[in-house]
Design an enzyme around this catalytic site. Structure first.
Site, PDB file in Angstrom:
ATOM      1  CE  LYS A 155      -2.326  -2.521   3.376  1.00 36.84           C
ATOM      2  NZ  LYS A 155      -2.519  -3.782   2.780  1.00 36.84           N
ATOM      3  NE  ARG A 156       4.437   0.371   4.171  1.00 36.34           N
ATOM      4  CZ  ARG A 156       3.560  -0.528   4.618  1.00 36.34           C
ATOM      5  NH1 ARG A 156       2.408  -0.125   5.126  1.00 36.34           N
ATOM      6  NH2 ARG A 156       3.812  -1.815   4.550  1.00 36.34           N
TER       7      ARG A 156
END
Length: 525
Positions: free
Chosen positions: A259-260
């Site tokens: 997600k990052r």
RNA sequence: GCCCCCUUCGUCUAGUGGCCUAGGAUUCAUGGUUCUCAUCCAUGCGACAGGGGUUCAAAUCCCCUAGGGGGUACCA
């Protein structure tokens, strides 16, 4: 031959990411390619993390991408399909039934080990660098007396699968081919929690049997689960489905997509950022699979016709945002202007004064047409067309406009004033918010050189161009120079549609006012 | 630690022993069209991870090394 049935089985513990979307898509495409059914099953047995919100986001994401299911949770109406329920938490009785059978047959056993003991065991194994890390079979052969003693202590058992010891299992994977796995690598995995809620591998098999699943396409992180599941099918006397474990999507650095990572978002975020769904669909299909040797852009139907699971690559593919953006532009340009207006509507509406879209449809069509080939994401529209609606007469210049304007600054006031007079004397369309539907209805932008003359009730872009060129010739101004300060004054930027389309879209009053305002401000310097 | 999988231009890929002086797409650069930008067109830069074999012939088959990914849960 049994009818092909494939499923996508997400757990509603978070949003739908690109990897999941691609897995769903490959299952969907293979089902369609084989003329079979595509089923959506919700694996919600992790009650700690499953949420209804995640479920809705996943459902919406799949729909947005156009991945539709023949059986599964309801969208609006009734649940679809006759192999339901399609939520695992609604299938608890089925699991209970199968587990009783397996315990009776000895394929499964009750385990009273506490999480604490398991954690210690793992620590200890790691500490002595054991080649095997996993459950040690502590409760594998408990006598009835030993079991009774633990029950008396109040311990509630979970249920484990009794793995065959030291056996080489041959796995046939549609993508990896034949792979041999020794069961020494695997431990006696937990099938059911103490409360009677099943765990992934167990519930998955029971449901794949119950739902008649014939092919399973999923991420390669499930490869070993496939082995466990195959053994369970065997214990149950059933034929396992065909498995295809696809490689993961990697980030720019080649690591696991998280997600990052920049540019990596959930499917719905792409929607909210203005990516056309067809483009996202098309792009992620290409991550690990090729449509043909010389084409990257294809429709869903074309994909279904061409899709072969065996031609999915074994190596992970890196996600490339630049190519996705190019793909988006391809789709935007592919649309008819009318389709483009429809797609852009939701983005344009909030950027304009209320009612503009409804009352100035023809004008808006022309505006969108001028930007269709200059846009990749729908979200770019509001910014790009801002100059048309600007309230200020003297627009603020962006860096490019400033630079180009300054090149001709010494002549600017004179040119602009002269040109304003020319336009004032011309027969230009009225300026928004006046009604200019007659003009826009007759003249379709973007104007092209070889387009036939229009029957416009006013000067069309070709006529404006003729008058402009006449003006520059008369004054002895180089046309190529003249254009820049004019564009800057009219739009505040150094890029955009052809200058005469710009003048046409702006209409007489606004165009003249902007030219004079800039002329005045230069003179005042 | 142990097991499994992978490795062609920066990126996505075509390529399954000779058609490969390795093709396409994207990115980047240059040129053309043009009033700018974009589109479009043309051209260019750019790869078989390394080392050994097998073979008349290897990107394609085998082995080793390196690098990467995955797994090793009372998550899925």
């Amino acid at each position: 031959m049994t009818a092909p049935r494939l499923r996508f089985a997400p757990s509603p513990t978070g949003p739908l990411h690109l990897g999941g979307a691609r897995t769903a898509m490959y299952n969907w495409a293979l089902a369609r390619a084989l003329g079979g059914k595509f089923i959506l099953r919700i694996e919600d047995t992790d009650q700690q993390r499953s949420t209804d919100e995640s479920l809705q986001i996943i459902l919406e994401g799949l729909q947005w991408l156009g991945i539709d299911w023949d059986e599964g949770p309801a969208v609006g109406g009734e649940p679809r399909g006759e192999h339901g329920p399609y939520f695992q938490m609604q299938r608890l009785d089925l699991y209970r039934e199968v587990i009783d059978q397996l315990v009776a047959s000895g394929h499964a056993y009750l385990c009273y080990c506490t999480p604490e003991r398991l954690a210690e065991l793992r620590e200890e194994q790691k500490a002595r660098k054991s080649s095997f890390i996993g459950y040690d079979g502590h409760c594998r052969d408990l006598t009835p007396e030993e079991r009774a003693a633990r029950e008396a202590e109040g311990l509630v058992p979970n249920i484990r699968f009794r793995m065959p010891e030291d056996r080489v299992v041959k796995v046939h994977d549609l993508i990896r081919g034949e792979v041999e796995v020794n069961t020494k690598q695997l431990d006696d995995w937990v099938m059911m929690r103490p409360g009677g809620v099943p765990l992934y591998n167990f519930a998955c098999v029971v449901d794949d049997i119950g739902m008649g699943i014939t092919h399973v396409v999923r991420g390669e992180e499930h490869f070993l689960n496939g082995v466990k599941q195959q053994l369970l099918f065997e214990a149950l006397g059933k034929e396992p489905p065909q498995y295809a474990h696809i490689p993961l999507i990697l980030n720019q650095k080649g690591g696991k997509l998280s997600k990052r990572d920049p540019g990596v978002k959930s499917v719905l975020e792409y929607r909210d950022l203005g990516y056309p769904p067809e483009a996202v669909f098309n792009y992620i299909a290409l991550l690990g699979w090729g449509f043909s040797a010389d084409r990257d852009v294809f429709t869903r139907d074309e994909m279904v016709d061409a899709f072969k699971i065996a031609s999915v690559g074994k190596a992970g593919a890196k996600f490339d945002l630049e190519k996705l953006h190019w793909m988006c532009g391809e789709y935007v340009r592919q649309w008819s202007v009318e389709q483009c207006v429809e797609r852009a509507r939701a983005w344009l509406e909030p950027a304009m004064p209320a009612g503009t879209m409804a009352q100035h449809g023809a004008w808006l069509r022309n505006i969108v047409a001028c930007y269709q080939e200059r846009v990749q994401l729908l979200s770019e529209f509001p910014d790009k067309v801002g100059w048309l609606f600007a309230k200020d007469v003297r627009l603020e210049f962006d860096a490019g406009a400033e630079k180009k304007f300054n090149k001709h600054k010494e002549h600017a006031a004179e040119w602009l004033r002269g040109y304003a007079d020319v336009l004032e004397a011309s027969d230009l369309p009225p300026s928004w918010p006046e009604d200019r539907s007659a003009a826009d209805g007759a003249v379709l932008l973007p104007s092209q050189k070889d387009a036939p003359a229009t029957a416009a009730p006013c000067d069309d872009p070709a006529a404006i161009e003729a008058k402009t060129r006449a003006f520059t010739e008369e004054r002895g101004i180089k046309f190529g120079h003249f254009v820049h300060p004019v564009r800057a004054a009219l739009t505040g930027t150094d890029r955009g549609p052809g200058l005469f389309d710009v003048v046409f879209l702006l209409g007489k009053a606004t165009a003249v006012a902007r030219l004079r305002a800039v002329a005045d401000s230069v003179a005042a310097d």
